[in-house]
Write an enzyme that holds these catalytic residues in place. Structure first.
Site, mmCIF file in Angstrom:
data_model
loop_
_atom_site.group_PDB
_atom_site.id
_atom_site.type_symbol
_atom_site.label_atom_id
_atom_site.label_comp_id
_atom_site.label_asym_id
_atom_site.label_seq_id
_atom_site.Cartn_x
_atom_site.Cartn_y
_atom_site.Cartn_z
ATOM 1 N N GLU B 64 -26.147 8.661 -44.489
ATOM 2 C CA GLU B 64 -26.865 7.582 -43.684
ATOM 3 C C GLU B 64 -26.115 6.095 -44.007
ATOM 4 O O GLU B 64 -26.184 5.256 -43.227
ATOM 5 C CB GLU B 64 -28.109 7.314 -44.658
ATOM 6 N N HIS B 133 -40.418 13.160 -48.686
ATOM 7 C CA HIS B 133 -40.448 13.649 -47.080
ATOM 8 C C HIS B 133 -42.064 13.005 -46.623
ATOM 9 O O HIS B 133 -42.704 13.618 -45.658
ATOM 10 C CB HIS B 133 -40.239 14.996 -46.636
HETATM 11 C C1 LIG Z 1 -30.102 12.172 -47.254
HETATM 12 C C2 LIG Z 1 -30.728 13.131 -46.537
HETATM 13 N N1 LIG Z 1 -30.349 12.907 -45.129
HETATM 14 C C3 LIG Z 1 -30.949 13.920 -44.284
HETATM 15 C C4 LIG Z 1 -31.808 14.729 -44.719
HETATM 16 C C5 LIG Z 1 -32.381 15.648 -43.822
HETATM 17 N N2 LIG Z 1 -31.717 17.131 -43.891
HETATM 18 C C6 LIG Z 1 -32.234 18.046 -44.407
HETATM 19 S S1 LIG Z 1 -31.466 19.560 -44.808
HETATM 20 C C7 LIG Z 1 -30.341 18.727 -43.719
HETATM 21 C C8 LIG Z 1 -28.960 19.442 -43.490
HETATM 22 C C9 LIG Z 1 -28.198 19.939 -44.881
HETATM 23 O O1 LIG Z 1 -27.191 20.652 -44.442
HETATM 24 P P1 LIG Z 1 -26.358 21.338 -45.523
HETATM 25 O O2 LIG Z 1 -26.159 20.336 -46.627
HETATM 26 O O3 LIG Z 1 -25.258 22.288 -44.894
HETATM 27 O O4 LIG Z 1 -27.332 22.397 -46.268
HETATM 28 P P2 LIG Z 1 -28.100 23.597 -45.548
HETATM 29 O O5 LIG Z 1 -29.546 23.174 -44.836
HETATM 30 O O6 LIG Z 1 -27.167 24.217 -44.702
HETATM 31 O O7 LIG Z 1 -28.486 24.480 -46.724
HETATM 32 C C10 LIG Z 1 -30.623 17.413 -43.124
HETATM 33 C C11 LIG Z 1 -29.711 16.598 -42.449
HETATM 34 C C12 LIG Z 1 -31.956 14.943 -45.982
HETATM 35 N N3 LIG Z 1 -32.860 15.819 -46.547
HETATM 36 N N4 LIG Z 1 -31.513 13.980 -46.763
#
Ligand SMILES: Cc1ncc(C[n+]2csc(CCOP(=O)(O)OP(=O)(O)O)c2C)c(N)n1
Ligand SMILES: Cc1ncc(C[n+]2csc(CCOP(=O)(O)OP(=O)(O)O)c2C)c(N)n1
Ligand SMILES: [Mg+2]
Ligand SMILES: [Mg+2]
Lengths: 315, 330, 315, 330
Positions: B64, B133
């Site tokens: 972010e 959230h």
């Molecule tokens: C700081 C932040 N930005 C955005 C999000 C929204 N978000 C939730 S899960 C996700 C993707 C995460 O991907 P990854 O780290 O690869 O984990 P996975 O979901 O594949 O297990 C996003 C962008 C969040 N929860 N926290």
């Protein structure tokens, strides 16, 4: 390297040194509001890199940027005025010592929030490419800034956006009192480039010729490849972190003296002298002395901004 | 009055605004997480990557600070970035770029450099996703000078205000709301914008002034409808823009009704309502017939359980109770 | 590896798979509030690492943690109840699907703010050392979390504080729709360890035996050396990012099918079968089926928390 | 009344508090930038590294998220971390750990895990360092539930409140102020603490209630002294703790004086004053003899120039003007 370039490097370092000594003097006289971060000792790095930039290339730097501001072309009188909070300052006295901007000369801004300039550089780099401008953006950050999240996110963005960004770590060995070897387990900060899949380069930041040559090479590479490069310049600040940091309990006098032997100005002075241009040196020094004395005079005599000015430019 | 044309959802009104502004101005660039191939987690940016290509619709990593910092850099160069921060809960993650760069650069540079970015974000309060959230956080960006804060309640305003924000020279935080995305409303066929900083009186009334914004507007309008049957005439003001606040509209209304109830989805402490009530009391206290009333969620994080969420979020009943309190006072 | 361990790995993966399938069912019936992130496909990584932890070792994980929660010993009925927001949930229905805590079993918390658990792990690791506890803390993060500033700061802190932290990147190839190769220019995320002067290891995250073995080795090394290690487990989620992500426009059906051939449960099932323990397998599966059916029943029949509960534990 | 003993500065009162708490409880650990070898940029932590060693006084890299996250981890394990974030301007850098972890973990875990950290920070408003080194930001942490916010005005309170904060089970933000560090005051020789959440009436008066905190207290007291000569009797309330707010003391005072002026060093919009005024109007509007008055810096970033800083920050004159306004109203 041609003599003109050498003389330019020398002249710029000397002008910066004199300006900063004058600022320190003003500080000691209680005429500087806020704080004051001087580059004395690091001029080879800052001037050398900026010398390698082309017209239209852009710069972002830190609160320790009187030297970069001068090197990029801002007249010392406007820098000193800004430090004193005068209306004639480069930012009208609104920004202050740590916040300098002169986009027309290439200086976008200097950031007083450690490392926060790096993601901004990624965006500027992206825009340069998007606008099909054949320029690069150079961004300075301290050794302390490397451990901040913004460094990480900014370098990664620059890399994946193919942004023409040259990140220069001015590794002056300390972040205030924190020695670089305690802030990271990595020996060379340039190693961090690996984490972003980009090239990392180490330069001797006390040697203006080496800095210039290697920075030039890196900048041109970035210009053509549109892939960032990380440069670590190993250098040293001769004075405290800020003007008020006199005791410096975090380092020994011996260490400081050791580094002072490598003063980039003395170093380059000798080289130029050996090439037979001593008279040029003396000319440069005399001119710089006068220029800075006049600039101080100008700044001291300048008026403060009107109250109404502080309500402008919020948005 | 603008001539209306089509019925669209809030989400597609936003999509149209982005589409039109991108078509109109090559400098408009979108960046954010999952806005491209995925079309946004709520599909607001759907189709834009296909239309405008990856150099204008940029899928970013989960960074972010990186997103906002990059947007600032683009804006400095004259581009018009529209960044998406998925939910307001993640604004704290990029708070530094927002507070220390986005709204300071122009000021500190004495106007030499400016970074007019638009940040879109979607409130997902009340959806059972728990305390991280569900936050709104709007008052924070009113407190810190330099943000233009917008939170529309309907498709017409959403489109018109987003277009204005993109054309604006200011730093904008644009709060969408998942509760509204599927809400339908009429919009004109042709081009239109809505001036930022002007509230709208959604319903005239002589007994009590109620301020609201975003998802709370419909709740208040429904409450007003019910109270009408009891003979209470509510004047409902949709703030639309939280900052700059349309103080004039509010004060004038209160001078007429003599009563003020503020309704907000963010917490009440140092909130939107406290700012409005303070202004009313500073400037029109002698017109007040009853103590002002603030309605907001309790001052606790949002719990996840749907049973508790129901108690936590605003409801028509809470609004009606608040209104009755000021009416019955005397 | 001894058969008991293999059976435990199998049993745990199967229990998790059944539990998550049940959760998906509940979601489709509209009974799950909020969102739902399933580990289906990634169980070898999550279960394998947790199997390698010792008593007293601690875990921090992400919103995608029903499987880790189960593996560390939380009964599925409390997990399912939490997802449904019931008073009988592991966090009384207050936390919800993404926020699970059961410190007595080692699960400190699961974080729904990507990467924010990593600096916390550094602090926990530091405390373990300070308190002279011979334990480590394991922290999961997704491939997407690696690009976040908190990853950078957390790993650096863990390294310089000599904190016994094992950082496990669950590289399931995507961060929602963002393929890992677009989010960084680095081929292997384990490479990022270099930037912190620590060891980086790659493991096949689809192979529970390899995950277990290598994680065990790493955990014991961290326990004795008090230096963090970064593990990258290459794995895949078979379903969408969250339960509502059905179309998955960011990847092809073929790619998904290709990875599904490497289902860790089928893989381990075959190995155990070949070793002549088919009856054990059937027993495990039958038990798990019943356990999960009962757990769903339990959760559905549990009451919601009282309103007063939401005013507790603010501070 | 506590028996007083010694005259100390605000800075050394804080140093004593840290020293005593560290000596009393091995679990107390300090971490932050330049707090060890350097003793803190304003020397508040001087000598503590030498006394307690590097495992309890930890110099950290410039990683504010790292600092707060690490402190949270320590607290979860039962340690009592006292983190220093140099200036409030850097709180946005670690806002995510503060907002989404520090004050959410206990709530979300249903009390199973908790992270009572103390964060010390020093306001450097009005020092000419410009817009990024001058912010206060206190109202943000009142708005978000879960923070205990303290901003003492004198050495006695500073020591007593910091000790209470370290022993508290809550997440504390402790705002120091560079303007106060050299201020001297009397403190007892022996151990004492001050309850968090209680304001102190610094001066009794019947004409107007004035709330203030941190560096604004002395300004208000000076103004009150001057106004006394004009026959205006001010009741000055040093809030000391901004959250939880000691509403009772404020409301009781206003019921007596019938007038309220709020003074704060942070911006006014959605600020401390707006919260206080709203509460006063919600609960005691009928006692008010004049519209409430809010005094705060203008809603702009702080300029660097000393000439402008003088106009920007609070002054006795501004306070006097505000008080006269409520008095003269009628
Ligand atoms: C700081 C932040 N930005 C955005 C999000 C929204 N978000 C939730 S899960 C996700 C993707 C995460 O991907 P990854 O780290 O690869 O984990 P996975 O979901 O594949 O297990 C996003 C962008 C969040 N929860 N926290
Ligand atoms: C985010 C942030 N944290 C802390 C500070 C306070 N601070 C100012 S300079 C500095 C040290 C920076 O060290 P380094 O990056 O090595 O640069 P140098 O001062 O040596 O040029 C610190 C901690 C800051 N300005 N920004
Ligand atoms: Mg340095
Ligand atoms: Mg992933």
């Amino acid at each position: 390297m041609d003599i003109d370039k050498l003389l330019w490097l020398y002249k710029t370092m000397v002008r910066s040194r004199y300006m900063e000594e004058a600022l320190l003097n003003l500080y000691r006289q209680g005429k500087v509001p806020g704080t004051l971060h001087l580059s004395i000792g690091q001029e080879a790095t800052e001037v050398g890199v900026i010398a390698a930039m082309q017209k239209g290339d852009l710069l972002l730097a830190t609160y320790r940027s009187h030297c970069p501001a001068l090197a990029i072309g801002i007249h010392p009188k406007y820098i000193i005025s800004e430090v004193l909070g005068k209306a004639s300052g480069v930012c009208g006295g609104i920004g202050g010592s740590m916040h300098l901007s002169e986009p027309q000369l290439g200086l976008i801004f200097t950031s007083a929030i450690v490392a926060s300039q790096i993601p901004v550089a990624a965006g500027i780099g992206y825009a340069l490419r998007y606008l099909k401008r054949d320029n690069v953006v150079v961004v300075f950050v301290g050794d302390g800034g490397v451990n901040n999240g913004d460094f990480h996110e900014g370098l990664n963005f620059a890399a994946i956006l193919n942004a023409p960004v040259v990140v220069v770590i001015v590794n002056n060995q300390y972040a205030i009192s924190m020695p670089v070897h305690k802030s990271t387990k990595v020996k060379d900060l340039a190693t961090k480039a690996i984490a972003y899949g980009i090239e990392g380069i180490i330069v001797d930041g006390m040697n203006p010729i080496e800095v210039y040559t290697k920075a030039k090479e890196a900048i041109e590479k970035v210009r053509s490849n549109k892939t960032p490069i990380l440069i670590e310049a190993k250098t040293y600040r001769f004075l405290g972190h800020y003007a008020g940091d006199v005791d410096q309990p975090y380092r020994s006098k011996e260490e400081v003296e050791e580094w002072k032997k490598r003063d980039p100005i003395l170093y380059l002075r000798n080289i130029i002298k050996e090439k037979g241009f001593e008279s040029k040196i003396l000319e440069i020094e005399a001119e710089a002395e006068k220029e800075i004395a006049d600039a101080v005079e100008f700044a001291l005599n300048s008026p403060y901004p009107e109250e109404s000015k502080m309500f402008e430019n919020l948005w | 009055m603008v001539k209306m044309g089509r019925i669209v959802t809030f989400a597609s009104a936003l999509n149209e605004a982005l589409y039109e502004e991108m078509e109109r101005d090559e400098r408009v660039i979108l960046l954010g997480e999952d806005i491209g191939v995925f079309g946004g987690v709520y599909k607001v940016t759907k189709g834009l990557l296909e239309k405008f290509g990856p150099s204008r619709v940029i899928d970013t990593p989960i960074s972010e600070e990186g997103i906002i910092g990059t947007a600032i850099g683009m804006a400095i160069m004259g581009l018009k970035p529209v960044a998406e921060i998925m939910y307001p809960d993640f604004l704290p993650v990029c708070m530094n770029q927002l507070v220390n760069n986005a709204v300071k650069i122009k000021y500190m540079s004495n106007g030499k450099v400016s970074s007019p970015i638009v940040v879109r974000t979607c409130i997902i309060q009340g959806r059972g996703s728990g305390a991280t959230h569900s936050q709104v956080l709007i008052p924070i960006f009113m407190h810190i000078p330099g943000f233009q804060v917008i939170a529309p309640s309907n498709p017409y305003d959403a489109k018109g205000l987003l277009k204005s924000a993109i054309r604006s020279e200011r730093v904008t935080l644009f709060f969408e709301n998942v509760v509204l995305y599927q809400k339908k409303g009429e919009i004109p066929d042709g081009e239109y914008t809505i001036p930022i900083g002007s509230a709208e009186i959604k319903r005239k009334g002589k007994d009590v002034t109620i301020t609201c914004f975003s998802s709370t507007v419909d709740i208040v309008l429904n409450a007003a409808l019910k109270l009408e049957k009891e003979g209470i005439e509510c004047e409902v003001i949709d703030l639309r823009t939280l900052w700059p606040l349309d103080e004039k509209t509010i004060i004038e209304s209160v001078k007429k009704t003599g009563r003020i109830v503020t309704v907000e989805n963010s917490w009440g402490v140092c909130g939107v309502g406290s700012e409005i009530i303070t202004r009313v009391c500073e400037k029109a206290i002698d017109y007040l017939l009853a103590p002002p009333v603030r309605i907001s969620p309790p001052h606790i994080p949002e719990p996840a359980s749907p049973a508790l969420v129901k108690k936590y979020v605003l409801s028509e009943d809470k609004v009606i109770d608040g209104i009755k309190k000021v009416i019955e006072y005397g």
